[in-house]
Design an enzyme around this catalytic site. Structure first.
Site, PDB file in Angstrom:
ATOM      1  N   SER A  38       0.795  -1.235   0.000  1.00  0.00           N
ATOM      2  CA  SER A  38       0.000   0.000   0.000  1.00  0.00           C
ATOM      3  C   SER A  38       0.819   1.271   0.000  1.00  0.00           C
ATOM      4  CB  SER A  38      -0.957   0.014   1.201  1.00  0.00           C
ATOM      5  OG  SER A  38      -2.053  -0.837   0.962  1.00  0.00           O
ATOM      6  N   LYS A  46       0.114   3.778  -2.631  1.00  0.00           N
ATOM      7  CA  LYS A  46      -0.909   4.827  -2.559  1.00  0.00           C
ATOM      8  C   LYS A  46      -0.321   6.227  -2.418  1.00  0.00           C
ATOM      9  CE  LYS A  46      -4.595   1.892  -0.671  1.00  0.00           C
ATOM     10  NZ  LYS A  46      -3.952   0.709  -0.058  1.00  0.00           N
ATOM     11  N   SER A  59      -5.538   3.373   4.888  1.00  0.00           N
ATOM     12  CA  SER A  59      -5.103   2.743   3.634  1.00  0.00           C
ATOM     13  C   SER A  59      -6.261   2.077   2.899  1.00  0.00           C
ATOM     14  CB  SER A  59      -4.002   1.718   3.923  1.00  0.00           C
ATOM     15  OG  SER A  59      -3.319   1.355   2.751  1.00  0.00           O
ATOM     16  N   LYS A  74       3.089   6.704   4.901  1.00  0.00           N
ATOM     17  CA  LYS A  74       2.257   5.604   4.412  1.00  0.00           C
ATOM     18  C   LYS A  74       2.890   4.257   4.733  1.00  0.00           C
ATOM     19  CE  LYS A  74      -1.407   4.128   2.578  1.00  0.00           C
ATOM     20  NZ  LYS A  74      -1.258   3.046   3.589  1.00  0.00           N
TER      21      LYS A  74
END
Length: 364
Positions: A45, A48, A105, A209
């Site tokens: 993720s 992202k 997320s 993130k």
């Protein structure tokens, strides 16, 4: 424009478990530490970050508003993995979806944003790869907007640092989302708890993130700021979640302990420079933009500066023309040279102007 001197770290290296890591300073983009930085790996993720970057670019250029209502498609609602369980045709604002992507997320919200911005996730992925190429992310191929496992979906620790820097440097408002520890959506019915545990236990953390899958293992791009210097620590394929965060802390500690971002300004006011044959007689040199250099802390106390400016210059002069240089030294070593620029435009006098001045002087 920030100026980066060629300075090599002398301090002991941080203890790192993950196979691929990068530590980057935001203003200069200088790499402070790296380990296997260019091997393509699954980012999970952390992907992202690019989805968030394209969303923030759309918001900042006016193509999207935080209050834009986005309708969830069947495809977006079917993502699985980390999500907020969007239902087909459910409507949320871009701000709510962006918050869900940054904090928990949410794959469903990432795809809903992607579809809204580009018409389809596939079209958005094309934009992701195009933007990656523009940023010099040469180790990267995106296959989706989420980081869910897909054959050939890879990037590197270095490339993640590049896109992380682009996001936090040019879109600082993203901190409004990446620093949220807990929040809610749907009028309090849906609770959000940030996946970035550094928010609770690391001083100065600003984001960014996390990501994990069974094949990518545990990944992270962590950002933190102290004393005006913001660092980006990227971890790929961490062995466990705890080791991923420990590696990030060790990298950030190493950076903050050993480096400083120091503003550079002349030690005394710069003298005016005479302008020959100009409509004005004097011009003020000024340093190019805001200037900062990245230094090892051990060298910061030995900084000195020298200026080199001409006795006079000849018109015409345009604003922004280089008319001198400010040199920054550590001992006898030049760390960087900062251009000194003209602060205004001065046209050259014409013969008519010169005759008029002569006559005016004579009559006076």
């Amino acid at each position: 424009m920030m100026i980066t001197p060629c300075v090599t770290a002398r301090a002991a290296e941080p203890e790192i478990n993950a196979p691929s890591v990068v530590l980057m300073e935001k203003e200069t983009g200088k790499i402070l530490y790296e380990k296997d930085a260019h091997t393509p790996r699954e980012p999970a993720s952390v992907t992202k970050i690019m989805t968030i970057l394209l969303t923030m670019e759309a918001i900042d250029n006016g193509a999207l508003s935080y209050q834009t209502e986005i309708v969830t498609s069947r495809h977006a609602s079917s993502m699985g993995g980390s999500q907020i369980w969007l239902k087909e045709n459910e409507v949320m604002t871009a701000e709510e979806m962006l918050k869900a992507v940054c904090v928990v997320s949410a794959n469903d919200c990432a795809v809903a944003l992607a579809e809204h911005l580009a018409g389809s996730e596939a079209a958005f992925v094309n934009l992701m790869n195009q933007r990656a190429a523009e940023l010099g992310m040469n180790d990267t191929v995106f296959k989706n907007a989420t980081g869910l496992p897909a054959v050939g979906h890879v990037t590197s620790a270095y490339d993640i640092a590049l896109m992380s820097r682009e996001l936090i440097y040019h879109h600082p408002a993203i901190r409004n989302f990446t620093t949220i520890w807990m929040d809610t959506l749907r009028d309090g019915a849906s609770e959000l708890v940030n996946t970035n545990k550094l928010l609770r236990n690391y001083n100065g953390v600003t984001g960014l993130k996390t990501g994990s899958t069974s094949s990518a293992r545990f990944c992270l791009s962590a950002t933190a700021e102290r004393d005006g210097m913001e660092l980006i620590a990227v971890i790929l394929k961490g062995e466990t979640s705890d080791l991923r965060f420990r590696d990030a802390r060790n990298l950030l500690d190493y950076g903050f302990a050993n480096y400083i971002l120091q503003s550079v300004q002349p030690e005394t006011p710069l003298p005016l420079i005479p302008v020959r044959l100009g409509e004005q007689d004097l011009i003020q040199p000024v340093p190019e933009n805001q200037n900062a250099i990245l230094l090892e802390r051990s060298r910061a106390a030995n900084i000195r500066m020298e200026t080199e400016i001409p006795e006079q210059i000849e018109a015409p002069v345009s604003i922004g023309d280089q008319i001198g240089v400010l040199r920054v030294y550590s001992g006898d070593e030049i760390l960087t040279e900062i251009p000194l620029l003209a602060n205004q435009t001065i046209a050259r006098v014409t013969w008519r102007d010169m005759i008029f001045k002569i006559l005016e002087t004579a009559f006076l």
